[in-house]
Design an enzyme around this catalytic site. Structure first.
Site, PDB file in Angstrom:
ATOM      1  N   GLU A 175      -1.463 -28.368 -16.488  1.00  0.00           N
ATOM      2  CA  GLU A 175      -1.231 -27.193 -15.743  1.00  0.00           C
ATOM      3  C   GLU A 175      -0.193 -26.379 -16.561  1.00  0.00           C
ATOM      4  OE1 GLU A 175      -2.730 -26.072 -13.526  1.00  0.00           O
ATOM      5  OE2 GLU A 175      -3.391 -28.070 -12.230  1.00  0.00           O
ATOM      6  N   ARG A 179      -1.704 -22.960 -17.998  1.00  0.00           N
ATOM      7  CA  ARG A 179      -1.140 -21.709 -17.375  1.00  0.00           C
ATOM      8  C   ARG A 179      -0.208 -20.833 -18.328  1.00  0.00           C
ATOM      9  NH1 ARG A 179      -1.814 -22.493 -11.190  1.00  0.00           N
ATOM     10  NH2 ARG A 179      -2.928 -24.081 -11.266  1.00  0.00           N
ATOM     11  N   ASP A 307     -14.339 -31.720 -14.432  1.00  0.00           N
ATOM     12  CA  ASP A 307     -14.642 -30.487 -15.114  1.00  0.00           C
ATOM     13  C   ASP A 307     -14.324 -29.796 -16.405  1.00  0.00           C
ATOM     14  OD1 ASP A 307     -12.081 -30.134 -14.119  1.00  0.00           O
ATOM     15  OD2 ASP A 307     -12.249 -28.839 -12.506  1.00  0.00           O
ATOM     16  N   GLU A 440     -13.848 -20.339  -9.507  1.00  0.00           N
ATOM     17  CA  GLU A 440     -15.192 -20.784 -10.271  1.00  0.00           C
ATOM     18  C   GLU A 440     -16.257 -19.975 -10.205  1.00  0.00           C
ATOM     19  OE1 GLU A 440     -12.827 -22.634  -8.768  1.00  0.00           O
ATOM     20  OE2 GLU A 440     -11.925 -23.224 -10.316  1.00  0.00           O
TER      21      GLU A 440
END
Ligand code: DMJ
Length: 560
Positions: A175, A179, A307, A440
């Site tokens: 994360e 980010r 993913d 998405e």
């Protein structure tokens, strides 16, 4: 005097008299040779011109032929350079999305300035990422791209004066990378402001010890102040596939921009390790042993925890300008697309295509909304295949995008739930029914519109945007829904709503030259990074990890 002039004239005129040459055969021969040479020169020149003309003619023919082929190709990519007069509806829609960003951002500024995320119902901030100003950093490029320069300057000031990474906090390496490192690098690429690069490097240095494992597969958690990397207890000590395979784009970019190879080396070693035992179908279970570097028995999915590993195989290839240095990434990605194809099933009665999950040899008829990034990825990657495969994958991308759009259209709020089940005879039914403002599906619509030029994708995106406006917008920001069937609201404005959802929507209604896909690659948090050709050894960007020869990027190369 007069006699002298007339005698010199008659001397010159004798050269015109044929009798002169008959009496002097050598001169006649010389004259003949000179004549032959001159004729040959003229003839040679003429035939050269003729040859060139013929060549030009052939080239013109070839060009015409190629043009017709391009027009006929069903997968023909809409040219990003084409200057098309702007559709006024697009401009209006873009303004509406910009208004949404202004509303989200000013609510954040008012109630949660400098904190990670805004809780709009209770009008306060929360530090869900350790107090790194996640929403602020995630929003920098969106503000810049939308031309919100005053807001951008205030955010920049905060980064300069208040962004402090020395936090006694157990941060997610994934994360924080997507980010914070991604957001800062993108701001740097857009503005050339070195502050952002320095900050990106500072936080990356704090994350780096996470890769010090026997296999090079990183631990997924690290204390930002003290180091001590480890894995979460709920994974049983294993590393998560997506968490470990989604730092390559950012870390390669950081090495390219700083000239320091260590970031790239750590991140590429992960893929090199996974490539050692990569199966033919390119599908990996979601847990990897950080000691051995191999996958155990676990779910295979294009949704949560799997993913973006697959996404980054393709994106590193694009980021490296598709050169031989990054070919192994493309090869791995193509294998994974064989695997993805094997997971495709269709519903009854409406024949919606979906991507199953896999446990051992059993397929589960379940798909996360998170997996709706896949249509965009397939469309983006389809252009690296030959015509037949390209058509096949683009058409699969379009089918899957239709399914994902129907995740939204099938609920009373017209917002998608978190995951879906597909039972025979029932098409799709929502499983976990919350919606947390995820991007998405819109991301995929953006890619499909950019790559096919089909305006239907803009219409679908606009419908989803209106559903967000209707259900998620409140006076103090945007919230998710606890249940897409009832419309009951939650209390969180996720930072990716500003980084991704609104950015992709804005770009869906912008000219294709704004962040052109020929020049930029988006990280998984929608932070665009400039594509920079890699100059590693030709053999492989992966295998050559120990001695990357990184070309320092020219300052001009990073400009939009
Ligand atoms: C984002 O942080 C990224 O897109 C990530 O890859 C997946 N999850 C969220 C958005 O849903």
């Amino acid at each position: 005097m007069a006699r002298t002039r007339s005698s010199s004239l008659s001397t010159r005129l004798r050269y015109c008299n044929p009798a002169y040459y008959l009496k002097r055969p050598k001169r006649l021969a010389l004259l003949f040779i000179a004549f032959v040479c001159a004729t040959l020169m003229v003839w040679d020149r003429q035939s050269l011109i003729r040859e060139h003309e013929e060549e030009l003619f052939k080239l013109n023919d070839e060009l015409k032929h190629l043009r017709t082929l391009l027009e006929d190709l069903p997968t023909g990519r809409a040219s990003e350079k084409e200057v098309v007069p702007e559709d006024p509806i697009e401009a209006q829609r873009r303004e509406k999305v910009k208004d949404a960003m202004i509303h989200a951002w000013s609510s954040y500024e008012k109630y949660a300035w400098g904190q990670d995320e805004l809780q709009p119902q209770t009008k306060n901030g929360v530090n869900s990422f350790g107090g790194l100003g996640a929403t602020l950093v995630d929003s920098l490029d969106t503000l810049y791209i939308m031309g919100l320069h005053e807001q951008f300057q205030r955010a920049r000031e905060w980064v300069a004066t208040s962004l402090d990474f020395n936090k006694d906090y157990e941060a997610s390496v994934f994360e924080t990378t997507i980010r914070v490192v991604g957001g800062l690098l993108s701001a740097y690429d857009l503005t050339d402001d070195k502050l952002f690069l320095d900050k990106a490097r500072e936080i990356a240095d704090r994350l780096l010890p996470a890769w010090d494992t026997p296999s090079g597969i990183p631990y997924n958690i690290i204390n930002l102040a003290h180091g001590r990397p480890h894995n979460p207890s709920w994974t049983g000590g294993e590393s998560i596939l997506a968490d470990s395979g989604t730092e390559q784009v950012e870390f390669i970019a950081l090495s390219q921009r700083t000239g320091d190879p260590k970031y790239q080396q750590k991140a590429e070693k992960v893929i090199a390790q996974l490539n050692k035992t990569f199966p033919d179908d390119g599908l990996l279970p979601i847990y990897i042993d950080p000691d051995k570097g191999t996958a155990g028995y676990a779910t295979i999915t294009f949704g949560a925890m799997g993913d973006s590993f697959y996404e980054y195989l393709l994106k590193v290839w694009i980021q490296g300008n598709k050169t031989s240095a990054v070919k192994p990434y493309r090869d791995m990605w193509e294998k994974s697309m064989i695997g993805l194809s094997s997971l495709i099933r269709r519903t009854t009665p409406s024949s919606f295509a979906y991507i199953c999950e896999k446990n051992g040899n059993t397929l589960a008829n379940k798909m996360d909304e998170l997996a709706c990034f896949a249509p965009g990825m397939l469309a983006l990657g389809s252009f690296g295949y030959g015509p037949e495969e390209s058509k096949k994958f683009l058409s699969l991308a379009e089918e899957l995008a239709w399914t994902c759009y129907n995740f939204y259209q099938s609920t009373p709020t017209k917002l998608a739930g978190e995951n879906y089940f597909f039972n025979a005879g029932q098409d799709l039914s929502v499983g976990t029914s919350w919606n947390i403002l995820r991007p998405e599906t819109i991301e995929s619509l953006f890619y499909l519109w950019r790559l096919t030029g089909n305006k239907t994708y803009q219409e679908w995106g606009w419908n989803i945007f209106q559903a967000f406006e209707k259900n998620s917008r409140i006076d103090s920001g945007y919230v998710g829904l606890k249940d897409v069937n009832t419309g009951v609201k939650d209390n969180m404005m996720q930072s990716f709503f500003l980084a991704e959802t609104l950015k992709y929507l804005y770009l869906l209604f912008s000219p294709t030259s704004v962040i052109s896909l020929d020049e930029w690659v988006f990280n998984t948090e929608a932070h665009p990074l400039k594509i920079v050709t890699r100059h590693d050894d030709k053999s492989s960007g992966i295998k050559n990890r120990d001695r990357p020869n990184i070309k320092l990027r020219g300052r001009k190369e990073g400009r939009p």
